[in-house]
Scaffold this motif. Structure first.
Motif, mmCIF file in Angstrom:
data_model
loop_
_atom_site.group_PDB
_atom_site.id
_atom_site.type_symbol
_atom_site.label_atom_id
_atom_site.label_comp_id
_atom_site.label_asym_id
_atom_site.label_seq_id
_atom_site.Cartn_x
_atom_site.Cartn_y
_atom_site.Cartn_z
ATOM 1 N N CYS B 288 12.803 -16.741 -58.285
ATOM 2 C CA CYS B 288 13.771 -17.647 -58.905
ATOM 3 C C CYS B 288 13.090 -18.642 -59.840
ATOM 4 C CB CYS B 288 14.562 -18.384 -57.835
ATOM 5 S SG CYS B 288 13.538 -19.259 -56.641
ATOM 6 N N ASP B 296 14.972 -8.136 -62.659
ATOM 7 C CA ASP B 296 16.212 -8.755 -62.194
ATOM 8 C C ASP B 296 16.217 -8.883 -60.663
ATOM 9 O OD1 ASP B 296 18.756 -9.547 -61.640
ATOM 10 O OD2 ASP B 296 19.728 -8.125 -62.998
ATOM 11 N N ARG B 297 16.499 -10.076 -60.177
ATOM 12 C CA ARG B 297 16.480 -10.311 -58.727
ATOM 13 C C ARG B 297 17.657 -9.673 -58.002
ATOM 14 N NH1 ARG B 297 16.309 -15.982 -56.445
ATOM 15 N NH2 ARG B 297 15.366 -14.962 -54.672
ATOM 16 N N HIS B 298 18.790 -9.484 -58.688
ATOM 17 C CA HIS B 298 20.014 -9.060 -57.990
ATOM 18 C C HIS B 298 19.903 -7.655 -57.398
ATOM 19 C CE1 HIS B 298 21.029 -12.372 -60.641
ATOM 20 N NE2 HIS B 298 21.904 -12.710 -59.721
ATOM 21 N N ASP B 327 20.099 -19.730 -58.146
ATOM 22 C CA ASP B 327 20.204 -18.274 -58.074
ATOM 23 C C ASP B 327 21.130 -17.788 -56.957
ATOM 24 O OD1 ASP B 327 18.548 -17.816 -60.152
ATOM 25 O OD2 ASP B 327 17.066 -16.616 -59.052
ATOM 26 N N GLN B 330 24.934 -16.241 -57.248
ATOM 27 C CA GLN B 330 25.005 -14.911 -57.856
ATOM 28 C C GLN B 330 24.436 -13.841 -56.937
ATOM 29 O OE1 GLN B 330 23.936 -17.603 -59.495
ATOM 30 N NE2 GLN B 330 25.356 -17.812 -61.214
ATOM 31 N N LEU B 331 23.370 -14.197 -56.239
ATOM 32 C CA LEU B 331 22.791 -13.231 -55.290
ATOM 33 C C LEU B 331 23.787 -12.914 -54.173
ATOM 34 C CD1 LEU B 331 19.137 -14.611 -54.942
ATOM 35 C CD2 LEU B 331 19.774 -12.394 -55.889
ATOM 36 N N GLU B 333 27.020 -13.171 -54.336
ATOM 37 C CA GLU B 333 28.118 -12.412 -54.925
ATOM 38 C C GLU B 333 27.749 -10.931 -55.031
ATOM 39 O OE1 GLU B 333 31.123 -13.422 -55.611
ATOM 40 O OE2 GLU B 333 31.691 -11.428 -56.353
ATOM 41 N N ARG B 334 26.509 -10.695 -55.471
ATOM 42 C CA ARG B 334 26.051 -9.308 -55.609
ATOM 43 C C ARG B 334 25.985 -8.607 -54.249
ATOM 44 N NH1 ARG B 334 23.423 -6.094 -59.466
ATOM 45 N NH2 ARG B 334 23.637 -4.011 -58.590
#
Lengths: 260, 370
Positions: B288, B296-298, B327, B330-331, B333-334
């Motif tokens: 992050c 991409d971390r997701h 971060d 969004q993480l 959510e993914r």
């Protein structure tokens, strides 16, 4: 001997509920936890037994919940207060979707699915902001009995704001308002608004459904309930005795033979 | 089997003083994160990683705001109360705003030299390269001044080999717990990883080699609770692993900056130091704090959960860590899109009461277990 018990030992009160095999409440007790949670749990259990006309030997299984759940000697199992409040609320209001519990030292928002299982939850931070303790401190600063805070708030004439999140700073704000000559009704309403605003944020995090149920001691404060309902845009249902919902859930879990 | 590791992490000052005396190398305190310690080793320094501590915070309030993370605050407190006397210099990276400013605070407050690898936040490798070239040169010169020893090519290659071996052995432990959840208690696992923060790498490697031999012969005990992946910056406070162990949770993988994000790094390529350090900082695990549009971390976190066969993700949030907090939505959510449950715990390194953490983790386990 088809009786079951749930004991919820929180920071402010120890609550016990006894039910029969059909889930009917036979007796309950709400006692201050004090400085000995184990003793408070035993006393709450014994008081509930006395009121139900039962003895310990009549009870099949006991499940504990709350912060001191691991220290309840009478319990054969335990579950978190999240699971227990959800179970108790769904028992009383079967279509409950969002459950908001404001206890002594924490507040929780719980989202349950159609099958009554917990899907998600959010809890307040470790500080006492927006909890029963917050309300208790403010009642102390106002020198108003805790149980009268809600009714008093409805007499409010002037809109005041308490902006601090921290309980200690909020108490200072209340003292400052008192010194400015503001009335206890207006301050009580401001305190209720502060709790409602903070709790609404918590509820939004997990999702607000059509049927919202509020449990815990703060649900007895009608001003908080009304303001919270306005903030989340949904009516809120409050059980007759919101303070025993966690213990009721624990008793139901005991009846189902669950609880680790 | 893990007692020697606890002996180190429970007696950090004693351990560091012992090896400082034995090796006669100046101690360089390494701040979070990704500073290539091979440079310190090669310059004849003794790198000790500072990922925070559980000191009661007091003096630090005079210099750092209460809304800075407990990692930065506790490290500064350590120096302010005289607990870091053996540290002769500090090595920083520009990981986040707090650490960038912390270096400035150190420069003003203490006479000890500070070095910084300023991490370039750029889109292109070429831009990173030209920027890092001057940064590394400055760090090398700074280190050589601290240790009064030139960094020779052969010493750097040797340091890279030894540190590379440390991470290889650590990766072996990670692989073992992924394949045999429950074999190693969570607290023991992180005690073994944490020990590496404080020991000379050769000593640490010997301990890890012995541990591997001991673990290879152990029978798999299995785990009774859910399998989790943990994501966060710093894997302290260790008390929380006691809770996870008590609940029967098996941590099967992690995405900690001082865990897998560092452990996964390959041996530092020293042939082309600028390229090597660039590769070291930016790969393979995304972070992050590191801007890297190529990593991409997701999907990374989702893949990690699937590969480890985990039931959910525990976000281990060190309070006030802005990069991590930005971060996380969004993480989450993914993960939701992939029907992977997650929960967040807010921690501080100086915390002493873990009841609320226990309730959150316990409730999450109840959800996972249905």
């Amino acid at each position: 001997m088809d009786y079951y018990a749930g004991i919820d030992v929180g920071s402010l009160t120890a609550d016990a509920v006894l039910i029969d095999k059909k889930g009917k409440i036979l007796g309950y007790a709400i006692l201050p936890t004090g400085n000995n949670s184990q003793k408070a749990a035993t006393e709450a259990f014994e008081t509930a037994l006395f009121r139900a006309g039962l003895s310990k030997g009549d009870v099949n299984r006991v499940v504990s919940t709350g912060y001191s759940r691991a220290r309840v000697q009478e319990a054969q199992g335990s579950k978190t207060e999240i699971a227990c409040h959800a179970r108790g609320a769904v028992c009383l209001v079967p279509d409950a979707g969002t459950i908001i519990d404001i206890g002594g030292q924490d507040s929780k928002a719980i989202l349950v699915g159609e099958d009554g299982r917990v899907i998600n939850f959010a809890m307040n931070d470790k500080c006492a902001a927006g909890t029963g303790r917050f309300l208790e401190v403010m009642a102390g600063a106002l020198d108003v009995p805790l149980g009268k805070m809600g009714d008093l708030a409805f007499e409010s004439q002037e809109e005041l704001t308490i902006s601090s999140i921290c309980t200690v700073f909020a108490e200072s704000e209340v003292v400052s308002l008192i010194s400015q000559g503001k009335g206890p009704a207006d301050i009580s309403m401001a305190v209720s608004r502060a709790i409602a605003r903070r709790t609404a944020g918590l509820a939004t995090r997990v999702g607000v459904t059509d049927t919202v149920v509020m449990t815990g001691g703060v649900a007895k404060n009608k001003a908080v309930v009304r303001l919270l309902s306005e903030d989340i845009g949904h009516p809120i249902r409050v059980p007759d005795e919101p303070q025993i919902v966690g213990a009721l859930g624990a008793a139901i879990i005991a009846k189902e033979g669950n609880g680790d | 089997m893990f007692e020697p590791f606890y002996e180190v992490i429970n007696n950090v000052s004693k351990t560091v003083l012992k090896y400082e005396k034995e090796q006669g190398r100046p101690v360089v305190g390494v701040m979070p994160a990704y500073f290539p310690m091979e440079l310190i080793d090669a310059a004849g320094g003794y790198a000790v990683q500072l990922w925070g501590n559980n000191l009661p915070l007091g003096k630090v309030d005079g210099y750092l705001q209460t809304y800075c993370c407990s990692v930065a605050r506790s490290v500064l407190e350590l120096e302010l109360v005289g607990g870091a006397e053996m540290v002769k210099a500090y090595a920083f990276t520009s990981l986040c705003d707090t650490l960038i400013n912390l270096r400035e605070v150190y420069k003003r407050l203490f006479p000890k030299p500070t070095l910084e690898i300023s991490i370039p936040m750029t889109q292109t490798r070429a831009a990173r390269r030209s920027y890092l070239k001057s940064v590394i040169q400055s760090v090398v010169e700074g280190l050589e001044k601290v240790t009064r020893q030139k960094i020779r090519g052969d010493a750097l290659a040797e340091a890279a080999r030894i540190r590379g071996r440390s991470r290889e052995l650590q990766r072996g432990l990670y692989k073992m717990r992924r394949q045999r959840p429950g074999l190693i208690k969570n607290k023991d696992f992180y005690a073994a990883i944490k020990t590496g923060f404080f020991l000379p790498p050769i000593v640490y490697n010997e301990m890890l080699e012995t541990l591997h031999l001991g673990l290879d012969g152990l029978e798999d005990r299995g785990s009774k609770g859910p399998k989790l992946v943990i994501s966060g910056l710093v894997f302290d406070p260790m008390e929380i692993y006691g809770i996870l162990d008590e609940l029967g949770v098996a941590v099967v993988d992690d995405d900690f900056a001082n865990g897998w994000r560092t452990v996964s790094k390959d041996e530092l390529r020293v042939g082309d130091l600028v390229e090597g350090v660039t590769e070291f900082i930016f790969n393979p695990a995304p972070c992050c704090c590191i801007y890297n549009p190529d990593n991409d971390r997701h999907p990374y976190l989702v893949d990690k959960v699937k590969d480890a066969g985990a039931d959910g993700v525990l976000f281990w949030y060190i309070k006030f860590c802005e990069p991590d907090a930005f971060d996380r939505p969004q993480l989450m959510e993914r993960l939701r899109e992939e029907s992977i449950p997650s929960v967040t715990i807010d921690v501080e390194l100086s915390m002493t009461s873990f009841d609320a953490i226990k309730t959150r983790v316990n409730a999450f386990c109840e959800i996972l277990e249905g």
